[in-house]
Design an enzyme around this catalytic site. Structure first.
Site, mmCIF file in Angstrom:
data_model
loop_
_atom_site.group_PDB
_atom_site.id
_atom_site.type_symbol
_atom_site.label_atom_id
_atom_site.label_comp_id
_atom_site.label_asym_id
_atom_site.label_seq_id
_atom_site.Cartn_x
_atom_site.Cartn_y
_atom_site.Cartn_z
ATOM 1 N N ASP A 140 -21.026 63.658 -42.044
ATOM 2 C CA ASP A 140 -20.220 62.517 -42.444
ATOM 3 C C ASP A 140 -21.081 61.563 -43.273
ATOM 4 O OD1 ASP A 140 -21.872 61.311 -40.585
ATOM 5 O OD2 ASP A 140 -20.264 60.175 -39.634
ATOM 6 N N LYS A 148 -15.725 69.379 -43.104
ATOM 7 C CA LYS A 148 -16.211 68.427 -42.106
ATOM 8 C C LYS A 148 -15.277 68.378 -40.894
ATOM 9 C CE LYS A 148 -15.590 63.967 -42.244
ATOM 10 N NZ LYS A 148 -15.599 62.523 -42.586
#
Length: 215
Positions: A138, A120
């Site tokens: 997220d 991420k």
């Protein structure tokens, strides 16, 4: 329920958040990388409160690489997991200095090799620093993807990312990433989502099944 219209959803995101961009404060690639690492399981607002003093004391990887862990901990102790994060940002700074001449690398393999940097964080840095299209998933994007039926409830974040990559055109990913975050953060919120005002409700499994089903 009306089938999902991806073009309609993209237009709606553009209507809601035409100026969506990163809410972390940074002025260069190094500051972005550090801010994103610090933002794990912490709000951007909380990170933005500690980074001014952190970057004032340690403006470059060369400075942070020489920092004492306790000194960094004291600067970031108001954010979650600050002890691990302090250690990670010092160690990743050392690697930036020894292996990358103090420059944040622009490739996935090198970024993911840094302490505290996962997929991420890498996606966020690649897209925001280098304009390399990547959709970082997220908490907000994971939630809205499953609510809207873009991913299965059982999908992990990697599976969600892969499905979003297939659904949305690559040329839209850079801005879309921020728009999706904003949609989840400010509109399709975890608690009390704005379903009654949402133009997606007729296409949304969450609204049709969870909201209408409880009425």
């Amino acid at each position: 329920m009306i089938p999902m219209d991806i073009n309609f959803f993209q237009d709606y995101l553009e209507e809601l958040f035409p100026d969506a961009k990163a809410e972390l404060d940074f002025t260069n690639h190094f500051e972005l990388l550090i801010a994103v690492v610090l933002s794990a399981q912490t709000t951007d607002i909380a990170v933005n409160k500690v980074t001014p003093a952190l970057f004032k004391n340690y403006p470059t990887p060369f400075d942070l690489a020489k920092a004492e862990v306790t000194d960094v901990e004291n600067l970031i102790k108001t954010i979650g997991l600050y002890k691990n994060k302090a250690k990670n940002i010092i160690e990743l700074s050392k690697i930036l200095v020894t292996k990358h001449q103090g420059i944040v690398p622009n490739n996935r393999e090198a970024l993911e090799a840094l302490p505290g940097v996962g997929r991420k964080t890498t996606n966020v840095v690649l897209s925001n620093a280098f304009n390399i299209p990547a959709l970082a998933v997220d908490t907000h994007i994971n939630r809205i993807s499953k609510r809207l039926g873009l991913a299965l409830p059982t999908d992990d974040v990697y599976q969600v990312e892969m499905k979003l990559n297939e659904i949305f055109p690559r040329e839209r990913w850079l801005k879309l990433h921020h728009q999706l975050i904003f949609f989840g953060r400010y509109h399709c919120k975890a608690q009390k989502p704005n379903c009654s005002e949402c133009k997606m409700k007729d296409m949304c499994p969450f609204y049709q099944n969870d909201i209408l089903g409880k009425m």
